[in-house]
Design an enzyme around this catalytic site. Structure first.
Site, PDB file in Angstrom:
ATOM      1  N   CYS A   2       0.824  -1.191   0.000  1.00  0.00           N
ATOM      2  CA  CYS A   2       0.000   0.000   0.000  1.00  0.00           C
ATOM      3  C   CYS A   2       0.872   1.261   0.000  1.00  0.00           C
ATOM      4  CB  CYS A   2      -0.956   0.084   1.184  1.00  0.00           C
ATOM      5  SG  CYS A   2      -2.041  -1.333   1.321  1.00  0.00           S
ATOM      6  N   ARG A  27       3.956  -0.266  -4.787  1.00  0.00           N
ATOM      7  CA  ARG A  27       3.718  -0.779  -3.435  1.00  0.00           C
ATOM      8  C   ARG A  27       2.449  -1.622  -3.333  1.00  0.00           C
ATOM      9  NH1 ARG A  27       6.826   2.269   0.240  1.00  0.00           N
ATOM     10  NH2 ARG A  27       5.554   1.543   1.965  1.00  0.00           N
ATOM     11  N   TRP A  74      -2.502  -2.962  -1.610  1.00  0.00           N
ATOM     12  CA  TRP A  74      -2.140  -4.380  -1.708  1.00  0.00           C
ATOM     13  C   TRP A  74      -2.984  -5.054  -0.632  1.00  0.00           C
ATOM     14  CZ3 TRP A  74      -0.067  -8.364   1.245  1.00  0.00           C
ATOM     15  CH2 TRP A  74       0.377  -9.470   0.523  1.00  0.00           C
ATOM     16  N   ASN A  98      -1.630   2.386   5.461  1.00  0.00           N
ATOM     17  CA  ASN A  98      -0.661   1.408   4.951  1.00  0.00           C
ATOM     18  C   ASN A  98      -0.228   0.576   6.152  1.00  0.00           C
ATOM     19  OD1 ASN A  98       1.587   0.077   3.870  1.00  0.00           O
ATOM     20  ND2 ASN A  98       2.917   1.838   4.195  1.00  0.00           N
ATOM     21  N   GLY A  99      -0.414  -0.749   6.094  1.00  0.00           N
ATOM     22  CA  GLY A  99      -0.007  -1.601   7.214  1.00  0.00           C
ATOM     23  C   GLY A  99      -1.175  -2.447   7.688  1.00  0.00           C
ATOM     24  N   GLU A 484      18.256 -16.820  -7.968  1.00  0.00           N
ATOM     25  CA  GLU A 484      17.713 -15.500  -8.322  1.00  0.00           C
ATOM     26  C   GLU A 484      17.095 -15.530  -9.726  1.00  0.00           C
ATOM     27  OE1 GLU A 484      16.844 -12.882  -7.078  1.00  0.00           O
ATOM     28  OE2 GLU A 484      16.991 -11.283  -8.554  1.00  0.00           O
ATOM     29  N   LYS A 488      13.291 -14.622 -10.544  1.00  0.00           N
ATOM     30  CA  LYS A 488      12.915 -13.582 -11.522  1.00  0.00           C
ATOM     31  C   LYS A 488      11.898 -14.143 -12.515  1.00  0.00           C
ATOM     32  CE  LYS A 488      13.843 -10.651 -10.089  1.00  0.00           C
ATOM     33  NZ  LYS A 488      14.607 -10.376  -8.903  1.00  0.00           N
ATOM     34  N   GLU A 491       8.463 -14.682 -10.854  1.00  0.00           N
ATOM     35  CA  GLU A 491       7.785 -13.413 -10.544  1.00  0.00           C
ATOM     36  C   GLU A 491       7.147 -12.770 -11.761  1.00  0.00           C
ATOM     37  OE1 GLU A 491      11.233 -11.328  -8.691  1.00  0.00           O
ATOM     38  OE2 GLU A 491       9.645 -10.430  -7.496  1.00  0.00           O
ATOM     39  N   HIS A 507      20.498 -35.681  -7.034  1.00  0.00           N
ATOM     40  CA  HIS A 507      19.893 -36.036  -5.746  1.00  0.00           C
ATOM     41  C   HIS A 507      18.384 -35.805  -5.768  1.00  0.00           C
ATOM     42  CE1 HIS A 507      23.824 -36.698  -4.052  1.00  0.00           C
ATOM     43  NE2 HIS A 507      24.205 -35.554  -4.600  1.00  0.00           N
ATOM     44  N   LYS A 612       6.154  -4.388  -3.994  1.00  0.00           N
ATOM     45  CA  LYS A 612       7.598  -4.268  -3.873  1.00  0.00           C
ATOM     46  C   LYS A 612       8.077  -4.203  -2.435  1.00  0.00           C
ATOM     47  CE  LYS A 612      11.469  -2.354  -6.114  1.00  0.00           C
ATOM     48  NZ  LYS A 612      11.885  -3.653  -6.622  1.00  0.00           N
TER      49      LYS A 612
HETATM   50  O1  M6R Z   1      13.252  -4.511   0.136  1.00  0.00           O
HETATM   51  P1  M6R Z   1      13.855  -5.841   0.439  1.00  0.00           P
HETATM   52  O2  M6R Z   1      15.142  -6.052  -0.277  1.00  0.00           O
HETATM   53  O3  M6R Z   1      13.985  -6.095   1.912  1.00  0.00           O
HETATM   54  O4  M6R Z   1      12.809  -6.880  -0.123  1.00  0.00           O
HETATM   55  C1  M6R Z   1      12.956  -8.251   0.076  1.00  0.00           C
HETATM   56  C2  M6R Z   1      12.183  -9.019  -0.965  1.00  0.00           C
HETATM   57  O5  M6R Z   1      10.821  -8.777  -0.845  1.00  0.00           O
HETATM   58  C3  M6R Z   1      12.621  -8.618  -2.382  1.00  0.00           C
HETATM   59  O6  M6R Z   1      13.986  -8.802  -2.526  1.00  0.00           O
HETATM   60  C4  M6R Z   1      11.883  -9.448  -3.443  1.00  0.00           C
HETATM   61  O7  M6R Z   1      12.222 -10.792  -3.332  1.00  0.00           O
HETATM   62  C5  M6R Z   1      12.261  -8.891  -4.810  1.00  0.00           C
HETATM   63  N1  M6R Z   1      11.480  -7.721  -5.117  1.00  0.00           N
HETATM   64  C6  M6R Z   1      12.102  -9.888  -5.872  1.00  0.00           C
HETATM   65  O8  M6R Z   1      12.476  -9.417  -7.114  1.00  0.00           O
END
Ligand code: M6R
Length: 617
Positions: A2, A27, A74, A98-99, A484, A488, A491, A507, A612
């Site tokens: 949010c 957000r 969100w 927000n929260g 990673e 990616k 996501e 394994h 995010k």
């Molecule tokens: O803001 P942060 O780095 O603490 O966020 C942690 C994760 O939410 C963040 O790295 C998330 O996995 C990425 N946006 C993925 O691309």
């Protein structure tokens, strides 16, 4: 999770509220809404889905008013529909939040007993009715807010407008970020400084528990007052804003993700500039009171992509600084009973600096008297403030939900820190220090070369875009990059992907291999190359389709050893020393995920269900 914004102005605010929400949409983007005070009445427009739906609504039903609040959501409590969209309001107040209000259910029960009726499933609506209850008892808006806050448990930021006080807005920060912006023509609040770019010349980052009351007098002059968590009127530093509106735009790119991938040479270069003396090739970025020599253990804590950056750093700190390193996922760490060792250093990685689990783990480490250090991208974020020491990455605002430049700049600073630790612990010579530093300095140029190959990744995305599952394999520092890469792809393209250390293949995961499962192998010609090559052979022997990222030496070996009848695509990347290879190999996995998403037609910058900044558990 949010984004909120509030503006008091001498001109209508609806358009700027929407522009601010556009910059905050990263957000959360389940629904959006704005409310203004017009002729002592609350007016609002809300719409489910992306901001565009709200914009369409506003085109049909414009909203006047020079005092207003806005929200992009969100969803936590209740479906992402118009009824649950913020601002929540009645005829007295409107609130954006927000929260999470953890004890909302019991407050709701009490309010219902008093006769208040609810029109949404959200936790936020209790705030509207609690405030109203106090206002109707004759309390001033500030008193009503203070009393209301005393009931609320959780982490939140709020902005509130009042029908009978049309030139007033009250906001608070209790665990979620909030920044006050002072401009030439308006005064405003936002979840981050980016939302206020170009209107706010000065910024004031509120402290935990602060309540800020902003207002306009009859001459149209603005004023604000901050009350701290103890109820005292306080002054907070006002800083010049350095954020430009361009930082929030896509420029010539079709997506923020692509723009941010292409910004990496600059972002890494600027991050290095903050840490390296280019003349002497010496790094001196951690002039804190850390006794690296006697340090027995480094614990790195983070979530998601930042956690993978921590995993790479473990290899570096172990190899160069001979330091014991634990890497932990914040949401696990905070609920375990971890053993803290005396004199340990705990390092927190977070792009946003607001991730709730990382923040909670930081609080835990502080309670245990651990020395704490944070690497964050957002100035004055909660993690940056709470940590004993902080290093900032120079990624600049990252708006695409999938982290790209924030990740590689984290890696860059971690590499610098590992060199510093290795030197201070006497584990590398000055010559080694300079050589490793030089390798980092050369990196932005090599990354630019990878970006010039952009269209190669576009083509090889075709191998993946039709698949249901994909595997990513790597060894050593490229194992976290395989994780990673898989993250990616998941996501942004919604294709199921797993990252594995190549040596783990037999394994279990080798059972997944057939011609329908593309396998992405990260294999620079390094100490692990021949081992990875054997794993690649095992995949090919089972009909797997392989995309292999390697360098020119690796290409020669692959061509020598793999029969041309197999489905093998070799993508040749610039040759780099193995120290910096994980940073360089991050770029192709980002581009591959981007182009697969593009081919699938998903929403690259705002993938479904994600946000995010993860400020709720
Ligand atoms: O803001 P942060 O780095 O603490 O966020 C942690 C994760 O939410 C963040 O790295 C998330 O996995 C990425 N946006 C993925 O691309």
């Amino acid at each position: 999770m949010c984004g909120i914004i509030g503006i008091i102005s001498n001109t209508p605010v609806a358009e700027r509220l929407i522009t601010g929400l556009e910059r905050l949409e990263y957000r959360g983007y389940d629904s959006a809404g704005i409310a203004t005070v017009v002729n002592n009445e609350i007016e609002r427009r809300r719409a489910p889905g992306k901001l565009q739906t709200l914009k369409n609504l506003l085109a049909e039903q414009p909203l006047p008013g020079m005092v207003g609040i806005g929200h992009t959501r969100w969803a936590t409590h209740g479906a992402p529909n118009a009824e649950n969209a913020h601002p929540h309001a009645n005829e007295h107040v409107a609130v954006v939040h927000n929260g999470i209000i953890e004890n909302y259910a019991e407050i709701k029960n009490e309010l219902q007993t008093k006769g208040y009726t609810f029109s949404s499933e959200t936790d936020t609506e209790v705030i509207v009715h609690l405030l109203t209850d106090y206002l109707l008892k004759g309390l001033t808006p500030l008193e009503a807010v203070t009393q209301t806050l005393s009931h609320l448990h959780g982490a939140f930021a709020l902005a509130i407008v009042f029908a009978k006080h049309p030139n007033l807005m009250i906001a608070t920060r209790c665990g979620s970020p909030l920044v006050l912006g002072v401009g030439e023509y308006d005064i405003m609040l936002g979840s981050d400084a980016l939302a206020l770019a170009s209107w706010a010349q000065k910024l004031c980052y509120l402290e935990e528990g602060d309540v800020v009351s902003i207002s306009k007098n009859n001459n149209g002059d603005f004023d604000y007052q901050i009350i701290d968590s103890e109820g005292r009127s306080v002054e907070r530093p006002l800083r010049q804003s350095k954020i430009t509106a361009e930082a929030a735009s896509k420029g010539e790119y079709s997506h923020y993700m692509l723009k941010e991938i292409f910004e990496q040479p600059r972002a890494i270069g600027e991050t290095l500039q903050s840490a390296v003396d280019f003349e002497s090739k010496h790094i001196d970025c951690a002039n804190f009171d850390i006794n690296w020599q006697s340090l027995t253990r480094l614990t790195i804590i983070a979530c998601g992509t930042s956690y993978y950056a921590g995993m790479v750093a473990k290899y570096w700190f172990e190899k160069y600084a001979k330091l014991h390193v634990d890497v932990d996922i914040a949401s696990e760490f905070r609920y375990r009973e971890p053993i803290f060792c005396e004199g340990g250093l705990t390092l927190f990685l977070s792009q946003s600096g607001e991730t709730i689990d990382t923040l909670a783990a930081l609080n835990m480490a502080k309670e245990q008297k651990q020395q704490t250090l944070a690497i964050v991208n957002v100035t004055d974020s909660s993690i940056a403030r709470l940590s004993d020491n902080v290093l900032y990455t120079a990624a600049g605002p990252e708006i695409g939900v999938a982290s790209t430049k924030a990740f590689t700049t984290q890696l860059t600073l971690l590499a610098c820190l590992a060199i510093v630790a290795a030197s201070k612990r006497g584990k590398i010579t000055e010559e080694d220090h300079q050589r490793l530093t030089e390798e980092l300095i050369m990196l932005p140029g090599k990354i630019s070369k990878v970006l010039q190959q952009d269209q190669t990744f576009h083509k090889c995305a075709l191998t993946i875009s039709g698949a249901r599952d994909a595997l990513y394999l790597g060894r050593g520092t490229n194992y976290p990059i395989a994780l990673e890469g898989a993250l990616k792809l998941k996501e942004v393209s919604y294709i199921h992907a797993e990252g594995y250390p190549a040596g783990e293949l037999k394994h279990g995961p080798i059972a997944l291999i057939d011609s329908a499962v593309p396998v992405v192998v990260l294999a620079p010609h390094d100490a692990w190359f021949s081992k990875t090559l054997s794993n690649l052979q095992e995949v090919m022997a089972r009909g797997g389709q392989v995309i292999c990222f390697t360098d020119s030496k690796g290409e020669v070996e692959l061509k020598k050893q793999i029969s041309s009848s197999f489905h093998l695509q070799i993508i040749v990347l610039p040759t780099v020393p193995s120290f910096v290879a994980p940073i360089l190999y991050s770029i192709p996995v980002q581009l591959l995920a981007y182009y697969v998403a593009l081919q699938k037609g998903t929403d690259v910058d705002q993938p479904r269900n994600l946000a995010k900044s993860v400020t709720v558990e």
